[in-house]
Design a protein around this motif. Structure first.
Motif, short mmCIF file in Angstrom:
data_model
loop_
_atom_site.label_atom_id
_atom_site.label_comp_id
_atom_site.label_asym_id
_atom_site.label_seq_id
_atom_site.Cartn_x
_atom_site.Cartn_y
_atom_site.Cartn_z
N HIS A 141 39.81 -26.40 -5.70
CA HIS A 141 38.39 -26.66 -5.41
C HIS A 141 37.85 -27.74 -6.33
O HIS A 141 38.05 -27.69 -7.53
N ARG A 154 41.44 -35.96 -5.62
CA ARG A 154 41.85 -35.89 -4.22
C ARG A 154 43.10 -36.73 -3.98
O ARG A 154 44.09 -36.26 -3.43
N SER A 155 43.06 -37.99 -4.42
CA SER A 155 44.22 -38.85 -4.11
C SER A 155 45.45 -38.40 -4.89
O SER A 155 46.56 -38.43 -4.36
N LEU A 158 46.65 -35.04 -3.18
CA LEU A 158 47.09 -35.25 -1.79
C LEU A 158 48.52 -35.77 -1.83
O LEU A 158 49.39 -35.32 -1.07
N LYS A 162 51.59 -33.39 -0.91
CA LYS A 162 52.17 -33.82 0.37
C LYS A 162 53.70 -33.72 0.30
O LYS A 162 54.35 -33.27 1.24
N LYS A 173 46.06 -29.08 3.99
CA LYS A 173 44.81 -29.28 4.73
C LYS A 173 43.66 -29.50 3.77
O LYS A 173 43.54 -28.80 2.76
N GLU A 174 42.81 -30.48 4.11
CA GLU A 174 41.59 -30.66 3.33
C GLU A 174 40.52 -29.77 3.92
O GLU A 174 40.48 -29.57 5.13
N ASP A 176 36.14 -28.47 3.22
CA ASP A 176 34.90 -28.93 2.64
C ASP A 176 34.87 -28.52 1.15
O ASP A 176 34.62 -27.37 0.84
N GLY A 178 37.58 -29.26 -1.14
CA GLY A 178 38.89 -29.11 -1.76
C GLY A 178 40.07 -29.36 -0.84
O GLY A 178 39.93 -29.93 0.25
N LEU A 179 41.20 -28.91 -1.35
CA LEU A 179 42.48 -29.16 -0.69
C LEU A 179 43.30 -27.88 -0.72
O LEU A 179 43.28 -27.17 -1.73
N GLU A 180 43.99 -27.57 0.35
CA GLU A 180 44.81 -26.37 0.28
C GLU A 180 46.18 -26.57 0.90
O GLU A 180 46.37 -27.38 1.81
#
Ligand SMILES: [Mg+2]
Length: 267
Positions: A141, A154-155, A158, A162, A173-174, A176, A178-180
């Motif tokens: 988060h 984020r970058s 990711l 990945k 998956k992004e 709202d 964060g990233l999971e």
């Protein structure tokens, strides 16, 4: 409120609702029943929501189901309800029934290993506390960080996650804020399909959600219920209509309560 699917009538849905033997109300939590806040552990429902859910559970024959990406055990204190409703947590990997029966789907060893690796890659102290772990899933988060910092985090993740997603067959998956990274095989649509398939009586349902992960549920319910995007801003969606929280959400829950309370069958 905006009707997005001209084949659907909001008023007709409520006119017909008492006629059904089984009425199912699927509700996402974050962004739908509760506004987003910096600390997800403090995301409590909008004022008035808790009381309406309590009344729906106690005064109607509605099957109220919370469908969330969160860990079931984390959502219970936030809901703050004495009588706990049915919950499908971790995007459908977990299922808690109102009688306390709990089941969690098997996670493949390769997926667990990948999630462990992804967790170990997060070395920044300020981010470690922003990691959320739940069955078959790891979420990072970044809500509350400065825009520039968010772009960097984020970058970086990711890219790092990945690679893990590819080698361990995990879904990246992004969402709202964060990233999971999660184990494939289950999503909110699977939860909806399983519930609907398990009911043989004449049934109808509504699903309320805000996020990209709710789109699977919208498509699973297509043709057998009403699908509603709950969000401040309209976005591209497969939902039948769009409502803005908290006002229109409260109106919807209130209308459901009134219709089902007066039409409750005596068993
Ligand atoms: Mg949500």
């Amino acid at each position: 409120m905006k009707i997005l699917n001209p084949a659907v009538s909001f008023d007709k849905f409520f006119d017909d609702l008492p006629e059904y033997d089984r009425k199912i109300l699927f509700l996402d939590y974050d962004g739908t029943l509760a506004p987003f806040v910096k600390d997800p552990a403090k995301a409590v429902p909008y004022n008035g929501v808790r009381e309406l859910l309590k009344q729906l559970l106690e005064e109607t024959d509605t099957r109220l189901i919370i469908v969330t990406g969160r860990y079931t055990k984390d959502i219970i204190p936030l809901l703050g309800m004495e009588k706990i409703p049915e919950i499908w947590g971790s995007h459908g990997l977990e299922h808690l029934k109102p009688d306390g029966t709990y089941r969690v789907a098997d996670i493949k060893p390769a997926a667990s290993e990948g999630l462990q690796k992804a967790r170990n890659l997060v070395t920044e102290e300020e981010l470690k506390s922003r990691l959320e772990e739940k069955p078959g899933c790891l979420a990072l988060h970044w809500r509350g960080f400065e825009q520039e910092q968010v772009a960097q985090i984020r970058s970086k993740y990711l890219e790092l996650w990945k690679n893990i997603a590819c080698t361990h067959q995990l879904l990246l998956k992004e969402f709202d804020g964060g990233l999971e990274l999660r184990s494939p095989g289950k999503n909110k649509g699977d939860a909806v399909r399983e519930v609907m398939a398990g009911i043989t009586e004449k049934k109808t349902a509504a699903y309320l959600g805000d996020d990209a992960t709710d789109e699977d549920a919208f498509s699973a319910l297509k043709g057998s219920g009403l699908t509603i995007l709950v969000r401040k801003e309209l976005r591209k969606t497969g939902a039948d209509l769009w409502i803005e929280p908290p006002g229109e959400l409260l109106d919807f829950l209130h209308r459901w309560l009134e219709v089902c309370r007066s039409g409750k069958r005596v068993i």
